[in-house]
Design a protein around this motif. Structure first.
Motif, mmCIF file in Angstrom:
data_model
loop_
_atom_site.group_PDB
_atom_site.id
_atom_site.type_symbol
_atom_site.label_atom_id
_atom_site.label_comp_id
_atom_site.label_asym_id
_atom_site.label_seq_id
_atom_site.Cartn_x
_atom_site.Cartn_y
_atom_site.Cartn_z
ATOM 1 N N ASN A 18 55.439 54.234 31.471
ATOM 2 C CA ASN A 18 55.538 54.099 32.671
ATOM 3 C C ASN A 18 55.664 54.843 33.460
ATOM 4 O OD1 ASN A 18 53.660 51.895 32.240
ATOM 5 N ND2 ASN A 18 55.278 50.379 31.978
ATOM 6 N N HIS A 20 55.862 58.049 32.874
ATOM 7 C CA HIS A 20 54.672 59.530 32.665
ATOM 8 C C HIS A 20 56.065 60.384 31.687
ATOM 9 C CE1 HIS A 20 51.180 58.073 35.632
ATOM 10 N NE2 HIS A 20 51.929 57.557 34.559
ATOM 11 N N ASP A 70 47.293 56.764 37.091
ATOM 12 C CA ASP A 70 47.683 55.914 37.379
ATOM 13 C C ASP A 70 47.933 54.859 36.081
ATOM 14 O OD1 ASP A 70 44.779 55.623 36.901
ATOM 15 O OD2 ASP A 70 44.228 54.205 38.308
ATOM 16 N N LEU A 71 48.396 55.910 34.836
ATOM 17 C CA LEU A 71 48.703 54.929 33.814
ATOM 18 C C LEU A 71 49.666 54.244 33.944
ATOM 19 C CD1 LEU A 71 47.667 56.508 30.496
ATOM 20 C CD2 LEU A 71 49.655 56.111 31.373
ATOM 21 N N ARG A 72 49.052 53.105 33.441
ATOM 22 C CA ARG A 72 50.624 51.933 33.331
ATOM 23 C C ARG A 72 50.321 51.722 31.937
ATOM 24 N NH1 ARG A 72 54.699 51.352 35.760
ATOM 25 N NH2 ARG A 72 55.575 49.355 35.665
ATOM 26 N N THR A 74 51.446 47.494 29.647
ATOM 27 C CA THR A 74 51.813 46.071 29.939
ATOM 28 C C THR A 74 51.536 45.664 28.358
ATOM 29 O OG1 THR A 74 51.665 46.032 31.930
ATOM 30 C CG2 THR A 74 52.134 44.329 31.180
ATOM 31 N N ASN A 91 45.997 47.873 29.305
ATOM 32 C CA ASN A 91 46.124 50.401 29.764
ATOM 33 C C ASN A 91 46.341 49.061 31.377
ATOM 34 O OD1 ASN A 91 43.762 49.897 29.927
ATOM 35 N ND2 ASN A 91 42.966 51.327 28.925
ATOM 36 N N GLN A 92 46.082 50.184 32.437
ATOM 37 C CA GLN A 92 46.070 49.911 33.501
ATOM 38 C C GLN A 92 44.364 49.715 34.288
ATOM 39 O OE1 GLN A 92 46.438 53.156 31.914
ATOM 40 N NE2 GLN A 92 43.916 53.679 32.326
ATOM 41 N N GLN A 93 43.394 49.576 33.283
ATOM 42 C CA GLN A 93 42.195 48.859 33.768
ATOM 43 C C GLN A 93 42.234 48.008 32.946
ATOM 44 O OE1 GLN A 93 39.014 52.143 32.877
ATOM 45 N NE2 GLN A 93 38.766 52.377 34.637
ATOM 46 N N ASP A 94 42.994 47.428 32.799
ATOM 47 C CA ASP A 94 43.484 45.879 32.137
ATOM 48 C C ASP A 94 42.274 46.041 30.532
ATOM 49 O OD1 ASP A 94 44.462 43.442 31.953
ATOM 50 O OD2 ASP A 94 42.564 42.853 31.790
#
Length: 127
Positions: A18, A20, A70-72, A74, A91-94
């Motif tokens: 997160n 990066h 925007d990579l993130r 959870t 990931n950032q796109q769920d």
């Protein structure tokens, strides 16, 4: 042989991703690691999805972050085996993803990024 503490490892892994911080992620891997990923096949087509060694991983992850700024992640769950840790994350796109990591001592010797079989664009990279 055993793995590092799975939850502590997952926390460090997540924080590095997160942020990066590719070098912080790479510290968890042996120099001669082998890593497979269908995303690697898209980002570095010449790899065929198989990356060998930290230098190839560094190149893949650096390019991946360039393509997906925007990579993130959870973390949803962490699983421990005798020599493996599996981190299930969104990931950032769920998209739900599993990272399967096989350890040799306290570092990853082999890793596999796994994605839903029906996702044509698993990392959310833009063409």
């Amino acid at each position: 042989m055993s793995t590092p503490d799975p939850h502590a490892f997952a926390r460090d892994w997540l924080a590095a991703w997160n942020a990066h911080d590719v070098e912080a992620v790479l510290r968890h891997f042996h120099d001669d690691v082998v890593f497979t990923s269908p995303v690697a096949a898209r980002v570095l087509p010449e790899s065929g999805g198989v990356l060998r060694g930290k230098d190839e991983l560094r190149r893949y992850w650096t390019e991946g972050l360039r393509l997906i700024p925007d990579l993130r992640f959870t973390v949803e769950a962490v699983y421990a085996g005798v020599t493996a840790i599996v981190i299930t994350y969104r990931n950032q796109q769920d998209v739900l993803v599993n990272e399967v990591l096989i350890f040799d001592g306290d570092r990853v010797r082999e890793g596999h990024g796994t994605y839903p079989g029906d996702d044509p664009n698993p990392a959310g990279a833009r063409d």
